[in-house]
Write an enzyme that holds these catalytic residues in place. Sequence first.
Site, short mmCIF file in Angstrom:
data_model
loop_
_atom_site.label_atom_id
_atom_site.label_comp_id
_atom_site.label_asym_id
_atom_site.label_seq_id
_atom_site.Cartn_x
_atom_site.Cartn_y
_atom_site.Cartn_z
N ALA A 129 35.08 46.92 35.57
CA ALA A 129 35.53 47.71 36.71
C ALA A 129 36.20 46.81 37.73
O ALA A 129 35.95 45.60 37.79
CB ALA A 129 34.34 48.42 37.34
N ARG A 131 35.75 46.38 40.75
CA ARG A 131 34.89 45.69 41.73
C ARG A 131 34.36 44.36 41.21
O ARG A 131 33.84 43.56 41.96
CB ARG A 131 33.74 46.61 42.13
CG ARG A 131 32.82 47.00 40.98
CD ARG A 131 31.72 47.96 41.47
NE ARG A 131 30.88 48.41 40.37
CZ ARG A 131 31.14 49.45 39.61
NH1 ARG A 131 32.24 50.14 39.81
NH2 ARG A 131 30.30 49.82 38.64
N TYR A 132 34.50 44.16 39.89
CA TYR A 132 34.01 42.91 39.29
C TYR A 132 35.12 41.89 39.05
O TYR A 132 34.86 40.69 39.06
CB TYR A 132 33.32 43.20 37.95
CG TYR A 132 32.12 44.10 38.07
CD1 TYR A 132 31.02 43.74 38.84
CD2 TYR A 132 32.09 45.32 37.39
CE1 TYR A 132 29.92 44.59 38.94
CE2 TYR A 132 31.00 46.17 37.49
CZ TYR A 132 29.92 45.80 38.28
OH TYR A 132 28.83 46.62 38.38
N THR A 133 36.32 42.35 38.80
CA THR A 133 37.39 41.41 38.44
C THR A 133 38.14 40.92 39.67
O THR A 133 38.14 41.56 40.73
CB THR A 133 38.39 42.08 37.48
OG1 THR A 133 38.99 43.20 38.14
CG2 THR A 133 37.72 42.53 36.21
#
Length: 757
Positions: A129, A131-133
């Site tokens: 997602a 928000r992680y990358t």
Amino acid sequence: MTDTPTDLPDSADDFGIEQQSIKEYAEKAYLDYSMYVVSNRALPHIGDGLKPVQRRIVYAMSELGLKASAKYKKSARTVGDVIGKFHPHGDSSVYEAMVLMAQPFSYRYPLIDGQGNWGSADDPKSFAAMRYTESKLTPYADVLMTEASQGTVDWQPNFDGTLFEPVLLPARAPNILLNGTTGIAVGMATDIPPHNLTEVVSACIHMLEKPKATVSDLFAFVKGPDFPTDAEIVTPSEAIQEMYELGKGSLKMRAIYDTEQGDIIVTALPHQVSGAKVLEQIAAQMQAKKLPMVVDLRDESDHENPTRLVIVPKSNRVDVDTLMSHLFASTDLERNYRVNMNMIGTDGRPQVKNLAGIIKEWLSYRKATIGKRLNYRLEKILNRLHLLDGLLIAFLNLDEVIHLIRTEDQPKKVLMKKYELSEAQADYILDTRLRQLARLEEMKIKGEQEELARERDDIEKTLGSDARMKTLMKKELLAVIEEYGDDRRSPIVDREASIAYTEDDITTVDPITVVLSAKGWIRAAKGHDIDPESLSYKSGDNYKLSAKGKSNQSAVLLDSTGRSYSVPSRTLPSARGQGEPLTGSISPPSGATFEGLMMGAGDDLYLLATDAGYGFVARLSDMHANKKAGKNLISIPKGGQVMAPAKVDDVKDGLLISVSNDGRMLIFPISDLPVMARGKGNKIMNIPSAKLASREEFMLSAVVMKKTDALIIHAGKRHLKMKFSDLEHYFGERARRGNKLPRGFQKVDAVVVEVKA
């Protein structure tokens, strides 16, 4: 009861309402939607090679300061800026477009440098997602963005009119060809493959030097697409050139493999092909027993070897190249790609363009971009020279200027009037700091003036000369090659077409005997030494026909209507059971019975005849039928019936023995009959039509024998065995009635040829 108002409008027009038919409204609405999808969503522009969402992502990241030299930032920050400022659509669609530009296995020259899980070649949709990358722009993105702040960009309001966004980015290379794209619009689509930067930019330079260059000329530089994989392009060069000529066509890519200790190692897969899916496809064939020569599969891919698929053959006797040819034809180890170079041109219209057209149009776009950049710089230089001229006047009259500034209430107006200065010059003098009034600054001003004057003259010469403009464009294109050029990844190789195994190729060849019952049940027994009459049959059924052959051959059947059928023997049930009805495999006419069953090589010959006395010789290959309904093989004269086929072993020296039911026998060379694919044939024996119609006389038997064989005539309980030397009395010309057999053998039951071992 209330009174009815009398001041109501007479029609909807009086309310200011526009009336329109549903048909007109729907047509206009759909056309508007279609044009939006075509020009503002699905198709890339030839200028920068980007769709609107991609352009907005790159611009937003640039505005966030996410250059290649910057630190990574959360992808959610970029997506938020894009949808909040420029692209009012779903965040998932924006993020997926962003992911695609970051995947090195999807883009030949990625525009985004991603940190974290951005998917894999096996599963491109497996990215984490947003928000992680984290992400930033790659160095290659500078090709699109470097000149954006140099007056080269036309700006347009964003969706709510509060900001401005670039209409196009000032690409320094034809990104439309380098990264390619795919998209589906309304009524049209685009599939532009990626290309090698060095090749394409070299073709651009050639087109600059020779504006009339054709696709054939450019093909010397651009040999074909260049995908972000090491797999081979196996499309012939002629087909690739034709694709560039038309702007559309297709390409074929093939995996690369090697052998290691007898195992097959696949080291590169076609573009966007999943290794896991390929192994699934091969495993499915193994499970269906369609790949008996493969015993094991392994996926040994890792960081060092991104693609390493291991296929283990059954033994070292397996032909690896033939096996791989089958896998290329039946799995994604070989894949076709549609090419449709459809794009928005500089005129704003979608069009499929050929290679020469794309490069020529992009060069005109690039020339216009450089013109904007030079004019922007020229304007800056002229403004600076104007200010420096005013500042120099101030230096030459420094004491007076200082005195005016100290004593006058409105020094700006006085300075402008006394020294004939513009408002900008006066403001610049008044804004100058005291430290810049040193004597040394005067020298710097003059030096800067000289340098700017030289640059101004150079720009004006370039803008006024096509030759100088071409030289500048060529110089900048060579700089792009120097900075970003690399070697081709996808080799273009001539290969033979892949061929899948047939059922015969993967079926073991064993001797079999096909058995047909009187009620039409068929089966196949292993071996040639079985007694078909001794097999078990259903109640009320019994043996009728049999034929010996091999398991890779088809059984050919002949019915009483003269139609032939073929059934692959590998599909027949085992003789351990009682078989299955033929009607499950073929569809004979109602009431038809089967009179012949044959197996063998395609060039085997058979005598086909009707008891009306007609017949011909046919090859077994001509009797095969692809349809369930079979094919018309024998034309039956009125009143006649189909006879059992007779094998012809020697068409040159063989003898045809024909016997009628009233005891007449005629012998002549089988070579007197024609070899035909179908038909009525020639007359074998003269049977009077009147007697045939009443079934008083007909041809009872037609067999073929060699001179070394013996002929056995069966009549009731008696039989007569005759050698070749005993048959002289019955020799005659074809189409005669023949001579009578000896008394006692004129009611013939059967004629059998005894073959001498």
